[in-house]
Design a protein around this motif. Structure first.
Motif, PDB file in Angstrom:
ATOM      1  N   ILE A   4     -82.550  73.114  48.796  1.00  0.00           N
ATOM      2  CA  ILE A   4     -82.586  73.534  47.396  1.00  0.00           C
ATOM      3  C   ILE A   4     -82.174  75.000  47.288  1.00  0.00           C
ATOM      4  CG2 ILE A   4     -84.098  73.952  45.417  1.00  0.00           C
ATOM      5  CD1 ILE A   4     -83.413  71.024  45.884  1.00  0.00           C
ATOM      6  N   ASP A  63     -78.514  75.394  47.488  1.00  0.00           N
ATOM      7  CA  ASP A  63     -77.830  75.050  46.244  1.00  0.00           C
ATOM      8  C   ASP A  63     -78.031  76.113  45.166  1.00  0.00           C
ATOM      9  OD1 ASP A  63     -76.855  72.723  47.310  1.00  0.00           O
ATOM     10  OD2 ASP A  63     -78.486  71.463  46.548  1.00  0.00           O
ATOM     11  N   LYS A  99     -76.151  68.872  39.131  1.00  0.00           N
ATOM     12  CA  LYS A  99     -76.850  67.714  39.690  1.00  0.00           C
ATOM     13  C   LYS A  99     -78.338  67.845  39.425  1.00  0.00           C
ATOM     14  CE  LYS A  99     -78.030  69.374  44.312  1.00  0.00           C
ATOM     15  NZ  LYS A  99     -78.068  69.042  45.740  1.00  0.00           N
ATOM     16  N   ASP A 156     -82.207  66.742  41.360  1.00  0.00           N
ATOM     17  CA  ASP A 156     -82.914  66.194  42.521  1.00  0.00           C
ATOM     18  C   ASP A 156     -84.404  66.178  42.216  1.00  0.00           C
ATOM     19  OD1 ASP A 156     -80.679  65.783  44.146  1.00  0.00           O
ATOM     20  OD2 ASP A 156     -80.715  67.852  44.878  1.00  0.00           O
ATOM     21  N   GLU A 157     -85.061  65.088  42.572  1.00  0.00           N
ATOM     22  CA  GLU A 157     -86.503  64.960  42.357  1.00  0.00           C
ATOM     23  C   GLU A 157     -87.238  65.035  43.693  1.00  0.00           C
ATOM     24  OE1 GLU A 157     -87.822  61.768  39.881  1.00  0.00           O
ATOM     25  OE2 GLU A 157     -85.935  61.737  38.741  1.00  0.00           O
ATOM     26  N   TYR A 158     -88.274  65.854  43.709  1.00  0.00           N
ATOM     27  CA  TYR A 158     -89.140  65.966  44.876  1.00  0.00           C
ATOM     28  C   TYR A 158     -90.576  65.664  44.443  1.00  0.00           C
ATOM     29  CZ  TYR A 158     -85.208  68.115  47.332  1.00  0.00           C
ATOM     30  OH  TYR A 158     -83.987  68.344  47.909  1.00  0.00           O
TER      31      TYR A 158
END
Length: 359
Positions: free
Chosen positions: A95, A98, A107, A109-111
Motif C-alpha cells: 500500500i 502505491d 484502484k 483494495d480492501e483489507y
C-alpha cells in the motif's frame, strides 16, 4: 531539445523501480519536491478542531480516538516519513508503495482493518492547464488518511461542510468522510470535462474560420489530453461499484446509499467523456476535410482560369507563327479584331461557367 529531455525524464521515472523488491517505497513524482506537511481535522457533531502535529506520535494519536479524524498528508517525496506513518497505522508495504507511486492507475483494495484507494484528482490551474494529481485515501475505523502530491486540492467544499455547525457530515462516521472526499474528486471531473467541451467548441470555430497548421497541432494536443483524462477517470466507475458491493464493516448501508449517487455521476461522466472523445477524434477529420475543400477551391479557380486562357493562347499561337503568308496579318485592323475576338471568348466563357454554377 526540451521535448527530448522531457521524454528522457519520463523514461527514467518509469524505470526507477526496475529490479527493486515489491513493497519498496520509491517516490515516482515528476514535480519539484515540496516539504511534507500534515494537517488533522478532528470533529464530532459538537466538536471541531484543526491540528498541526509536530511528530509521528501526535499523528498516530488520532488513530483510535472516539472522534472522526481527517489526517491530510501533503507531499510524498519524503519516503521515510511515509513509511513511518504507514507502519504506525498498520498499512501494508504494498500500500505504501502505491501511495508514493504517482503513476499508479486508480484502484481500490480492501483489507481487514482498512480500505485503500488511489485516484487522480483533476483540476484546471491558473494557466488553464489540466493538472492530474495523484491522491490516495485510506478509510479506517475512526479516521481517513489522505496522501496527496501538492498543497492544492478539490476538498475545500468538504472542509467548509465540516466547519459548519450544522450539516450531515458532522453527525456521520469516517466512512461518510471517505465518501465525501471521493465525491468531491468525482464532481470536479465535471468541471474538467466542461473545460474540454469549451476547447472543442473553440477549435471547431477555428476550423471553420481559419484551419491553420497551428489548429491541427492544438487538435492533437486535445486528443492526447482527452485520452489521458479517459485513462484516469474510466476506472472510477468500477471502483465505486466495488465499494457499493463491499462486505466490509467499515462501510455502512447509509454510506452505500450515498455511493449510489456517486456511481450515477460516474456513469454520466463516462458517457460525456465518450462523447468528447469522439468529438476530439472527429476534429482532425474536419480539419483534413476543410483543408481538402480549400485545396479544391484553389484548383477550381486555377482550372477555370486555364480553361479561359487556352483558346486565347491558341489564337495568339496561330498568329505568332513565323510563316510569310498568313492572310490576316495583312488586314489593316487585324490586331484589334483579334483582341476583340479574345475578349468575346473571355466574356462568353465567363457567362457559360456562371450558368453552370461553376463560379
Amino acid at each position: 531539445m526540451a521535448k527530448k529531455k522531457d521524454v528522457q525524464k519520463r523514461h527514467f521515472r518509469k524505470h526507477k523501480k526496475v529490479g527493486k523488491a515489491p513493497g519498496t517505497i520509491t517516490y515516482m513524482g515528476n514535480r519539484e519536491a515540496i516539504e511534507t506537511k500534515v494537517t488533522i481535522i478532528e470533529y464530532t457533531d459538537n466538536l471541531h478542531k484543526i491540528h498541526y502535529p509536530g511528530d509521528i506520535e501526535q499523528i498516530v494519536a488520532h488513530k483510535d480516538t472516539p472522534t472522526t479524524s481527517w489526517v491530510n498528508v501533503v507531499g510524498l517525496n519524503d519516503e521515510s516519513f511515509i513509511e513511518k506513518v504507514g507502519h504506525h497505522f498498520g498499512l501494508n508495504t504494498l500500500i505504501l508503495e502505491d501511495i508514493v507511486n504517482t503513476q499508479q492507475r486508480p484502484k481500490i483494495d480492501e483489507y481487514e482493518n482498512y480500505i485503500f484507494g488511489t485516484f487522480r484528482m483533476l483540476y484546471i490551474n491558473d494557466k488553464n492547464e489540466l493538472v492530474g494529481e495523484h491522491v490516495a485515501l485510506v478509510l479506517m475505523q475512526n479516521c481517513v488518511l489522505v496522501f496527496q502530491e501538492l498543497d492544492f486540492d478539490v476538498f475545500n467544499g468538504v472542509r467548509e461542510r465540516i466547519n459548519a455547525k450544522s450539516g450531515r457530515i458532522r453527525t456521520k462516521d469516517s466512512d461518510y468522510l471517505f465518501f465525501a472526499l471521493l465525491d468531491s474528486i468525482i464532481d470536479n471531473y465535471f468541471v474538467v470535462l466542461e473545460n474540454v467541451g469549451h476547447k472543442i467548441e473553440a477549435l471547431e470555430d477555428d476550423l471553420y474560420e481559419n484551419p491553420t497548421p497551428e489548429v491541427a497541432h492544438n487538435i492533437q494536443q486535445l486528443k492526447k489530453e482527452v485520452l489521458k483524462i479517459r485513462q484516469w477517470i474510466y476506472p472510477v466507475k468500477e471502483i465505486v461499484n466495488r465499494l457499493i458491493d463491499s462486505e466490509s464493516t467499515l462501510l455502512s448501508k447509509d454510506t452505500k446509499f450515498f455511493l449510489r449517487d456517486a456511481l450515477d455521476h460516474s456513469y454520466e461522466i463516462n458517457e460525456s467523456l465518450q462523447i468528447y472523445r469522439e468529438m476530439a477524434m472527429s476534429l482532425m477529420e474536419m480539419y483534413m476535410s476543410n483543408m481538402s475543400n480549400k485545396m479544391n477551391e484553389v484548383m477550381k479557380v486555377l482550372t477555370i482560369m486555364s480553361a479561359i486562357f487556352i483558346p486565347m493562347t491558341f489564337i495568339a499561337g496561330v498568329y505568332g507563327m513565323n510563316f510569310v503568308h498568313i492572310p490576316e496579318l495583312q488586314w489593316e485592323n487585324g490586331y484589334f479584331l483579334v483582341w476583340g475576338l479574345m475578349i468575346l471568348i473571355f466574356i462568353g466563357m465567363l457567362i457559360f461557367f456562371k450558368k453552370k454554377k461553376w463560379i
